[in-house]
Design an enzyme around this catalytic site. Structure first.
Site, PDB file in Angstrom:
ATOM      1  N   TYR A 175      -7.553  -1.718   7.960  1.00 19.19           N
ATOM      2  CA  TYR A 175      -7.454  -2.299   6.437  1.00 19.19           C
ATOM      3  C   TYR A 175      -7.206  -3.802   6.419  1.00 19.19           C
ATOM      4  CZ  TYR A 175      -7.078   2.319   4.352  1.00 19.19           C
ATOM      5  OH  TYR A 175      -7.430   3.665   3.622  1.00 19.19           O
ATOM      6  N   GLU A 215       0.752   7.115   3.195  1.00 20.31           N
ATOM      7  CA  GLU A 215       1.278   6.200   4.184  1.00 20.31           C
ATOM      8  C   GLU A 215       2.724   5.690   3.422  1.00 20.31           C
ATOM      9  OE1 GLU A 215       0.465   1.862   6.233  1.00 20.31           O
ATOM     10  OE2 GLU A 215      -0.990   2.657   4.894  1.00 20.31           O
ATOM     11  N   ASN A 271       6.358  -4.969  -0.858  1.00 23.20           N
ATOM     12  CA  ASN A 271       7.172  -4.477  -1.873  1.00 23.20           C
ATOM     13  C   ASN A 271       6.799  -5.103  -3.165  1.00 23.20           C
ATOM     14  OD1 ASN A 271       7.943  -2.688   0.051  1.00 23.20           O
ATOM     15  ND2 ASN A 271      10.029  -3.323  -0.019  1.00 23.20           N
ATOM     16  N   GLU A 272       6.393  -6.254  -3.165  1.00 28.42           N
ATOM     17  CA  GLU A 272       6.136  -6.931  -4.586  1.00 28.42           C
ATOM     18  C   GLU A 272       4.871  -6.456  -5.192  1.00 28.42           C
ATOM     19  OE1 GLU A 272       8.203  -9.555  -2.030  1.00 28.42           O
ATOM     20  OE2 GLU A 272       6.434  -8.274  -1.550  1.00 28.42           O
TER      21      GLU A 272
END
Length: 394
Positions: free
Chosen positions: A130, A246, A380-381
């Site tokens: 990815y 995921e 996480n942002e």
């Protein structure tokens, strides 16, 4: 949230415990206890997967038609918790938990017949293509090209942070098949043989001294169009579903074991006599209980035939940040012993003497490796942006 176990569930729990006591070897327990990330080396990984597969338990989330055990959500929760408590090493998720559900949903019948049994047996060991240099959390900006040429695509570009690419014989990739319109609209999902001419794997050694990560280069690599999953230029749809698997999971089991081990070691070192440290442990236990509740909400979505959706983003934030806090507490307990580099000593069944308690062997390497947990799978942002948009309507 307290899970009320039925007599049948309690009997299942006892069956799992008996199985782990009999089949989880001393070596595999030590491997699990000394893990410094979510991955262990392929040989240990596949050894444990073979034992589980013989029992029919290698893929708890798979439907029975593809070789899954047909467990209830409660049984899966029990199994995850008992494996964590027994220090069982985790299985590589790229095949069993990531590409397999995508194939079940979007793959052709031929793809399912070919790949799913090989994933289950461990014959195919997958890695994930990815991220790219300049396209990590902003995954839609990926540039690796796939140009149609007859029955094939011709690939050029590279993928980075590719975990276990040096072990894998298969990689699933997002590639760019169109440069018009929105960036997301020109992406295609491909299954690729790592032995294809033109593929080069170069190692990336982490701060912990581990070799898990790699950069993978593609130079005029030909991939049959039959290896495409979903429609051309619709890979973003496939990718979003994979990322939900995921990001979602049963992290609370491992977190509870982790914080308990830290607390036990801290008590032995006298740190639990410090009010400030004791308060931090208590606060983290509360946070982990909240994570467990979020997991139950995600499991409820599965029961209804759906997918975790944006709840997986919420869980991803909670679980990775809690894990990092557990690591911080473990480093404090290790103290000066944690600063000693002991890579060879922390290998399974190593005969090399180590300095300090066994827990200090992995405290700092685990801290280093898990700093990436709030970045991989979508930072996480980015997850907070998704929550704001999809859940809060902002």
């Amino acid at each position: 949230m307290l899970v009320q176990l039925s007599p049948e569930d309690l009997a299942f729990r006892d069956e799992v415990r008996a199985f782990l006591a009999e089949r989880l070897t001393t070596e595999l327990r030590e491997v699990g206890r000394r893990m410094t990330s979510v991955f262990v080396d392929r040989d240990y990984n596949l050894a444990w997967q073979a034992i589980l597969n013989e029992k029919g338990w290698a893929a708890p989330d798979w439907p029975t038609e593809y070789g899954g055990p047909g467990w209830s959500e409660t049984q899966r929760w029990i199994f995850a918790g008992e494996c964590a408590a027994a220090s069982a090493p985790g299985l590589a998720p790229q095949g069993l938990k990531m590409v397999a559900p995508v194939l079940m949903r979007y793959g052709t019948e031929e793809q399912k017949r070919h790949y799913l049994p090989r994933i289950l047996s461990g014959e195919d060991y997958w890695c994930q293509g990815y991220s790219e240099p300049g396209a990590g959390s902003d995954l839609a900006s990926l540039r690796m090209s796939a140009i149609g040429d007859g029955d094939d695509y011709v690939l050029d570009g590279s993928k980075i942070w590719t975990t276990h690419a040096h072990f894998a014989n298969r990689i699933f990739c997002l590639v760019r098949t169109s440069t018009t319109g929105k960036p997301q609209a020109g992406i295609t999902f491909l299954l690729i043989d790592m032995a294809s001419p033109g593929i080069t794997v170069r190692p990336i050694i982490s701060l912990s001294g581990d070799h898990e990560l790699n950069q993978v280069f593609f130079d005029n690599v030909r991939v049959p169009k039959a290896n495409r999953v979903g429609a051309e230029n619709d890979g973003w749809t496939v990718a979003k579903v994979l990322l939900e698997f995921e990001r979602g999971g049963r992290a609370s089991s491992g977190l509870k074991v982790g914080i308990q081990r830290v607390e036990d070691q801290a008590r032995a070192e006298g740190l639990m006599d410090e009010p400030h440290y004791r308060q931090r442990v208590a606060e983290l236990k509360v946070a982990i209980a909240a994570i467990e509740m979020t997991e139950q909400r995600i499991l409820s979505a599965f029961v209804g035939g759906g997918n975790p959706g944006s709840l997986s983003s919420l869980l991803k934030i909670q679980a990775t940040e809690a894990m990092q806090k557990v690591d911080e507490l473990a480093v404090e307990v290790a103290g000066l012993y944690g600063a000693v580099e002991q890579t060879a000593a922390r290998q399974a069944l190593s005969q090399m003497a180590y300095v300090g308690p066994e827990s200090a062997l992995t405290a700092v390497p685990r801290y280093y490796n898990n700093r990436a947990a709030s970045i991989y799978g979508g930072s996480n942002e980015i997850q907070r942006n998704l929550i704001a948009k999809l859940l809060l309507g902002l």
